[in-house]
Design a protein around this motif. Structure first.
Motif, mmCIF file in Angstrom:
data_model
loop_
_atom_site.group_PDB
_atom_site.id
_atom_site.type_symbol
_atom_site.label_atom_id
_atom_site.label_comp_id
_atom_site.label_asym_id
_atom_site.label_seq_id
_atom_site.Cartn_x
_atom_site.Cartn_y
_atom_site.Cartn_z
ATOM 1 N N ARG A 1 4.352 32.765 -11.835
ATOM 2 C CA ARG A 1 4.463 33.165 -10.450
ATOM 3 C C ARG A 1 3.260 32.648 -9.664
ATOM 4 O O ARG A 1 2.289 32.155 -10.240
ATOM 5 C CB ARG A 1 4.532 34.691 -10.329
ATOM 6 N N SER A 2 3.345 32.764 -8.337
ATOM 7 C CA SER A 2 2.196 32.467 -7.494
ATOM 8 C C SER A 2 1.936 33.658 -6.588
ATOM 9 O O SER A 2 2.787 34.534 -6.416
ATOM 10 C CB SER A 2 2.426 31.201 -6.663
ATOM 11 N N GLU B 1 -0.220 33.813 -13.098
ATOM 12 C CA GLU B 1 -0.171 33.660 -11.642
ATOM 13 C C GLU B 1 -1.186 32.619 -11.190
ATOM 14 O O GLU B 1 -2.320 32.622 -11.647
ATOM 15 C CB GLU B 1 -0.490 34.991 -10.967
ATOM 16 N N ARG C 1 9.215 32.863 -11.020
ATOM 17 C CA ARG C 1 9.361 33.778 -9.875
ATOM 18 C C ARG C 1 9.117 32.950 -8.615
ATOM 19 O O ARG C 1 7.985 32.645 -8.255
ATOM 20 C CB ARG C 1 8.357 34.925 -9.974
ATOM 21 N N ASP D 1 12.070 40.876 -8.028
ATOM 22 C CA ASP D 1 11.154 41.386 -9.052
ATOM 23 C C ASP D 1 11.861 42.326 -10.024
ATOM 24 O O ASP D 1 11.545 42.348 -11.218
ATOM 25 C CB ASP D 1 9.966 42.084 -8.393
ATOM 26 N N THR E 1 2.292 37.270 -18.058
ATOM 27 C CA THR E 1 2.504 36.840 -16.674
ATOM 28 C C THR E 1 1.347 35.957 -16.254
ATOM 29 O O THR E 1 0.177 36.339 -16.387
ATOM 30 C CB THR E 1 2.605 38.050 -15.733
ATOM 31 N N PHE F 1 5.807 29.436 -2.564
ATOM 32 C CA PHE F 1 5.587 29.413 -4.008
ATOM 33 C C PHE F 1 4.548 28.365 -4.355
ATOM 34 O O PHE F 1 3.562 28.640 -5.043
ATOM 35 C CB PHE F 1 6.894 29.132 -4.740
ATOM 36 N N GLN G 1 9.209 32.982 -4.937
ATOM 37 C CA GLN G 1 9.303 33.914 -3.825
ATOM 38 C C GLN G 1 9.328 33.246 -2.459
ATOM 39 O O GLN G 1 9.627 33.896 -1.455
ATOM 40 C CB GLN G 1 8.132 34.914 -3.875
#
Length: 258
Positions: A58-59, A22, A107, A194, A20, A65, A109
């Protein structure tokens, strides 16, 4: 592992075949040049890690995002070399994602602007919430979505891309983005998003790496010239951002947010 960069960071975690990655920046997850460089470097490292089967990108936060290019850095560009180097950061990131032999799950969001739409387009499977609106704002600051354009057009088609690029101040909602193919899934909550990401990443972590690599080669067929194409496109943006129209637009933006 976390790498601090320009008040932001790139964080990496590994568990059971899933890496993952980020990114974060305090200005709505904007992307300064050094953060772009580190993000590309981190994805490249995961791509070449034998234990990694799938990547989740992801952020941090729950509202945005990615807000695209870091405007403070855009305003600070003084010459064509500096400008070209900055826009090549987006080109290198997209090409790194394209060449990565592992599937990248995005991801998404929250809102995506400009380069954020480019990143969402370059992942292999984007899972979003219904708050994940999108906008290509480049024309409103005197340039255009030249570097990210090939990735966005590949994902949503020429008509939808041109609509986004021309109407540079209009937000399109997550349902629009899903109907055009940018998002594979849209969920009503971060928790549901998620849960879906975890399910897919866990499944992919048990699948054949060789099969997934060959599938990715097929999915990105026809993009083999992007090293040259995105370099050329970065040059267009680099020249335009130094022009009078873009400089005036950036100054208006600075006055608006100050």
């Amino acid at each position: 592992m976390i790498k601090e960069i320009n008040n932001g960071h790139v964080r990496t975690e590994f568990s059971k075949g899933i890496t993952t990655i980020e990114f974060y920046h305090p200005q709505s997850n904007a992307l300064p040049g050094k953060l772009l460089e580190e993000l590309a470097h981190t994805i490249h490292a995961a791509a070449n890690d034998g234990e990694t089967r799938v990547i989740v990108l992801r952020s941090e936060g729950d509202r945005t995002f990615c807000s695209g290019a870091f405007f403070d850095e855009l305003r600070s560009l003084k010459n064509l070399d500096e400008s070209k180097r900055f826009f090549m950061g987006f080109a290198n990131l997209i090409n790194t994602m394209r060449k990565c032999p592992k599937f990248i799950i995005g991801r998404i969001q929250g809102r995506c602007v400009g380069g954020g739409v480019g990143i969402a387009s370059a992942v292999d499977y984007a899972i979003a919430t219904d708050a994940a609106e999108i906008k290509l704002s480049e024309l409103s600051i005197g340039i255009g979505p030249f570097v990210i354009g090939p990735a966005v057009e590949r994902k949503i088609g020429a008509a939808a891309f041109s609509n986004l690029a021309i109407d540079a101040t209009k937000w399109r909602n997550a349902d629009w983005a899903k109907r055009k193919g940018l998002y594979a899934e849209v969920h009503t909550s971060i928790e549901n998003m998620d849960e879906s990401i975890k399910r897919l990443a866990d499944s992919l972590s048990h699948f054949s790496p060789d099969a997934m690599r060959e599938m990715k080669n097929i999915f990105w067929k026809g993009c083999e010239n992007w090293d040259e194409l995105l370099y050329y496109r970065a040059g267009i943006s680099a020249k335009l951002i130094l022009g009078a129209e873009a400089q005036m637009a950036l100054e208006r933006f600075r006055e608006k947010v100050s």
